[in-house]
Design a protein around this motif. Structure first.
Motif, PDB file in Angstrom:
ATOM      1  N   GLY A  47       0.823  -1.188   0.000  1.00  0.00           N
ATOM      2  CA  GLY A  47       0.000   0.000   0.000  1.00  0.00           C
ATOM      3  C   GLY A  47       0.858   1.239   0.000  1.00  0.00           C
ATOM      4  O   GLY A  47       2.064   1.184   0.194  1.00  0.00           O
ATOM      5  N   GLY A  48       0.195   2.397  -0.194  1.00  0.00           N
ATOM      6  CA  GLY A  48       0.938   3.645  -0.231  1.00  0.00           C
ATOM      7  C   GLY A  48       1.696   3.913   1.051  1.00  0.00           C
ATOM      8  O   GLY A  48       2.819   4.415   1.040  1.00  0.00           O
ATOM      9  N   GLY A  49       1.081   3.581   2.199  1.00  0.00           N
ATOM     10  CA  GLY A  49       1.743   3.786   3.478  1.00  0.00           C
ATOM     11  C   GLY A  49       3.007   2.972   3.604  1.00  0.00           C
ATOM     12  O   GLY A  49       4.017   3.443   4.134  1.00  0.00           O
ATOM     13  N   ASN A  50       2.982   1.736   3.114  1.00  0.00           N
ATOM     14  CA  ASN A  50       4.164   0.873   3.171  1.00  0.00           C
ATOM     15  C   ASN A  50       5.275   1.400   2.274  1.00  0.00           C
ATOM     16  O   ASN A  50       6.454   1.345   2.640  1.00  0.00           O
ATOM     17  CB  ASN A  50       3.800  -0.555   2.751  1.00  0.00           C
ATOM     18  N   ILE A  51       4.923   1.872   1.085  1.00  0.00           N
ATOM     19  CA  ILE A  51       5.923   2.439   0.192  1.00  0.00           C
ATOM     20  C   ILE A  51       6.622   3.613   0.875  1.00  0.00           C
ATOM     21  O   ILE A  51       7.848   3.708   0.905  1.00  0.00           O
ATOM     22  CB  ILE A  51       5.267   2.915  -1.123  1.00  0.00           C
ATOM     23  N   ARG A  52       5.811   4.490   1.424  1.00  0.00           N
ATOM     24  CA  ARG A  52       6.348   5.686   2.066  1.00  0.00           C
ATOM     25  C   ARG A  52       7.257   5.311   3.235  1.00  0.00           C
ATOM     26  O   ARG A  52       8.352   5.849   3.394  1.00  0.00           O
ATOM     27  CB  ARG A  52       5.184   6.556   2.553  1.00  0.00           C
ATOM     28  N   ARG A  53       6.800   4.369   4.057  1.00  0.00           N
ATOM     29  CA  ARG A  53       7.559   3.998   5.250  1.00  0.00           C
ATOM     30  C   ARG A  53       8.882   3.334   4.886  1.00  0.00           C
ATOM     31  O   ARG A  53       9.909   3.586   5.522  1.00  0.00           O
ATOM     32  CB  ARG A  53       6.723   3.061   6.141  1.00  0.00           C
ATOM     33  N   LYS A  54       8.869   2.511   3.854  1.00  0.00           N
ATOM     34  CA  LYS A  54      10.109   1.853   3.432  1.00  0.00           C
ATOM     35  C   LYS A  54      11.139   2.873   2.943  1.00  0.00           C
ATOM     36  O   LYS A  54      12.332   2.740   3.203  1.00  0.00           O
ATOM     37  CB  LYS A  54       9.807   0.808   2.350  1.00  0.00           C
ATOM     38  N   ILE A  55      10.662   3.880   2.224  1.00  0.00           N
ATOM     39  CA  ILE A  55      11.566   4.934   1.761  1.00  0.00           C
ATOM     40  C   ILE A  55      12.156   5.674   2.957  1.00  0.00           C
ATOM     41  O   ILE A  55      13.361   5.939   3.020  1.00  0.00           O
ATOM     42  CB  ILE A  55      10.832   5.918   0.830  1.00  0.00           C
ATOM     43  N   GLU A  56      11.322   6.004   3.932  1.00  0.00           N
ATOM     44  CA  GLU A  56      11.781   6.738   5.110  1.00  0.00           C
ATOM     45  C   GLU A  56      12.815   5.947   5.901  1.00  0.00           C
ATOM     46  O   GLU A  56      13.834   6.489   6.350  1.00  0.00           O
ATOM     47  CB  GLU A  56      10.576   7.086   5.997  1.00  0.00           C
ATOM     48  N   ILE A  57      12.566   4.642   6.046  1.00  0.00           N
ATOM     49  CA  ILE A  57      13.511   3.791   6.780  1.00  0.00           C
ATOM     50  C   ILE A  57      14.849   3.722   6.055  1.00  0.00           C
ATOM     51  O   ILE A  57      15.917   3.799   6.668  1.00  0.00           O
ATOM     52  CB  ILE A  57      12.923   2.385   6.974  1.00  0.00           C
ATOM     53  N   GLU A  58      14.806   3.585   4.733  1.00  0.00           N
ATOM     54  CA  GLU A  58      16.037   3.478   3.965  1.00  0.00           C
ATOM     55  C   GLU A  58      16.849   4.779   4.034  1.00  0.00           C
ATOM     56  O   GLU A  58      18.071   4.755   4.140  1.00  0.00           O
ATOM     57  CB  GLU A  58      15.713   3.141   2.505  1.00  0.00           C
ATOM     58  N   ILE A  59      16.154   5.908   3.978  1.00  0.00           N
ATOM     59  CA  ILE A  59      16.850   7.188   4.079  1.00  0.00           C
ATOM     60  C   ILE A  59      17.534   7.313   5.436  1.00  0.00           C
ATOM     61  O   ILE A  59      18.693   7.735   5.532  1.00  0.00           O
ATOM     62  CB  ILE A  59      15.875   8.355   3.854  1.00  0.00           C
ATOM     63  N   ALA A  60      16.834   6.948   6.498  1.00  0.00           N
ATOM     64  CA  ALA A  60      17.402   7.037   7.845  1.00  0.00           C
ATOM     65  C   ALA A  60      18.648   6.161   7.976  1.00  0.00           C
ATOM     66  O   ALA A  60      19.657   6.561   8.568  1.00  0.00           O
ATOM     67  CB  ALA A  60      16.360   6.644   8.885  1.00  0.00           C
ATOM     68  N   LYS A  61      18.600   4.963   7.396  1.00  0.00           N
ATOM     69  CA  LYS A  61      19.762   4.070   7.435  1.00  0.00           C
ATOM     70  C   LYS A  61      20.937   4.672   6.666  1.00  0.00           C
ATOM     71  O   LYS A  61      22.088   4.615   7.114  1.00  0.00           O
ATOM     72  CB  LYS A  61      19.400   2.704   6.840  1.00  0.00           C
ATOM     73  N   SER A  62      20.641   5.236   5.505  1.00  0.00           N
ATOM     74  CA  SER A  62      21.695   5.809   4.677  1.00  0.00           C
ATOM     75  C   SER A  62      22.348   7.016   5.342  1.00  0.00           C
ATOM     76  O   SER A  62      23.544   7.247   5.203  1.00  0.00           O
ATOM     77  CB  SER A  62      21.136   6.209   3.312  1.00  0.00           C
ATOM     78  N   LEU A  63      21.545   7.798   6.075  1.00  0.00           N
ATOM     79  CA  LEU A  63      22.094   8.959   6.773  1.00  0.00           C
ATOM     80  C   LEU A  63      23.173   8.558   7.766  1.00  0.00           C
ATOM     81  O   LEU A  63      24.185   9.240   7.929  1.00  0.00           O
ATOM     82  CB  LEU A  63      20.975   9.714   7.492  1.00  0.00           C
ATOM     83  N   GLN A  64      22.947   7.438   8.451  1.00  0.00           N
ATOM     84  CA  GLN A  64      23.939   6.962   9.425  1.00  0.00           C
ATOM     85  C   GLN A  64      25.280   6.692   8.751  1.00  0.00           C
ATOM     86  O   GLN A  64      26.333   6.897   9.342  1.00  0.00           O
ATOM     87  CB  GLN A  64      23.432   5.678  10.103  1.00  0.00           C
ATOM     88  N   LYS A  65      25.234   6.244   7.485  1.00  0.00           N
ATOM     89  CA  LYS A  65      26.468   5.913   6.766  1.00  0.00           C
ATOM     90  C   LYS A  65      27.080   7.132   6.101  1.00  0.00           C
ATOM     91  O   LYS A  65      28.290   7.335   6.139  1.00  0.00           O
ATOM     92  CB  LYS A  65      26.174   4.840   5.707  1.00  0.00           C
ATOM     93  N   LYS A  66      26.233   7.950   5.469  1.00  0.00           N
ATOM     94  CA  LYS A  66      26.743   9.046   4.652  1.00  0.00           C
ATOM     95  C   LYS A  66      27.051  10.304   5.458  1.00  0.00           C
ATOM     96  O   LYS A  66      28.064  10.965   5.217  1.00  0.00           O
ATOM     97  CB  LYS A  66      25.737   9.385   3.543  1.00  0.00           C
ATOM     98  N   LEU A  67      26.158  10.648   6.373  1.00  0.00           N
ATOM     99  CA  LEU A  67      26.351  11.859   7.159  1.00  0.00           C
ATOM    100  C   LEU A  67      27.130  11.578   8.430  1.00  0.00           C
ATOM    101  O   LEU A  67      28.097  12.247   8.750  1.00  0.00           O
ATOM    102  CB  LEU A  67      24.995  12.485   7.501  1.00  0.00           C
ATOM    103  N   GLY A  68      26.715  10.558   9.154  1.00  0.00           N
ATOM    104  CA  GLY A  68      27.349  10.216  10.415  1.00  0.00           C
ATOM    105  C   GLY A  68      26.310   9.706  11.391  1.00  0.00           C
ATOM    106  O   GLY A  68      25.109   9.942  11.218  1.00  0.00           O
TER     107      GLY A  68
END
Length: 242
Positions: free
Chosen positions: A27-48
């Motif tokens: 569903g749309g909510g799942n798509i949105r949430r998966k994107i948000e989770i992936e961004i948060a994970k990537s921030l830990q690696k790319k930004l700090g």
């Protein structure tokens, strides 16, 4: 996601892959949430690493599937930048993000803004590290003013200096002193102290310390912290090489 520079960058591939994977059976909510989770994970690696990252993605389900994200809001608390400084808070807003599903690359990001909050303690650590040759250097932040103390040596004698300054931006990349008052105790002419501080303590802060090639539009002092607001070039995020 489009962020500027090698220190702060999320790849278009990461976002696009999520969009493709989530199209079927989600569903749309799942798509949105998966994107948000992936961004948060990537921030830990790319930004700090940080105490926490909160990510919010705006846009219709149809738009997300087509690779269009209306807005991404990111809130980082206790962000440990790779340059060695800790941000109390980092707010980022990205608007008009376009992802090409075929190439898995970000094609556009119409706006990228940030607000970074740095405590007086962290700012003092940064300044002391930057200018280790200024004896007994200390700073405080109150009422839109930076309060400075130091003890330079003149003819073999330590001279206690206190000063008050406002802060202003220079060339969009630096924060510099605008001295308002200088006190050298019993010495009647504080001219040497003013010159000493202006030459030895500028710039007070550089945007490069934030780590993603930011431009500083405005600097304020709020609740005893330094607050920087500005933009970064979305085009920098298109380069996915480290």
């Amino acid at each position: 996601m489009c962020m500027a520079g090698p220190k702060l960058r999320l790849t278009g591939a990461a976002l696009c892959a999520l969009l493709i994977v989530c199209v079927t059976g989600c569903g749309g909510g799942n798509i949105r949430r998966k994107i948000e989770i992936e961004i948060a994970k990537s921030l830990q690696k790319k930004l700090g690493p940080a105490e926490s990252y909160a990510v919010s993605v705006a846009g219709s389900t149809v738009s997300l599937v087509r690779g269009s994200i209306k807005e991404i809001q990111i809130l980082g608390l206790g962000v440990y930048l790779r340059e060695g400084i800790i941000l109390d808070r980092l707010d980022i807003v990205l608007k008009g993000i376009r992802v090409d599903p075929a190439s898995r690359a970000i094609k556009n990001c119409s706006q990228a803004r940030y607000t970074a909050t740095i405590s007086a303690v962290e700012l003092e650590k940064y300044i002391r590290k930057r200018y280790p040759d200024i004896p007994e250097l200390g700073i405080r932040l109150t009422d839109q003013r930076l309060h400075i103390q130091a003890a330079p040596q003149v003819a073999g004698v330590r001279i206690p200096v206190t000063a008050t300054a406002s802060l202003k931006t220079k060339d969009g990349t630096q924060i510099v002193l605008d001295l308002k008052s200088v006190d050298v105790g019993p010495i009647p002419t504080p001219g040497f102290a003013r010159e000493y501080l202006e030459k030895r303590l500028n710039p007070v802060f550089e945007a490069s310390a934030i780590g993603f090639e930011a431009q500083i539009d405005e600097v304020t002092i709020e609740n005893g912290s330094l607050v920087l607001t500005g933009t970064f070039d979305p085009a920098k995020a298109l380069d996915e090489t480290d």
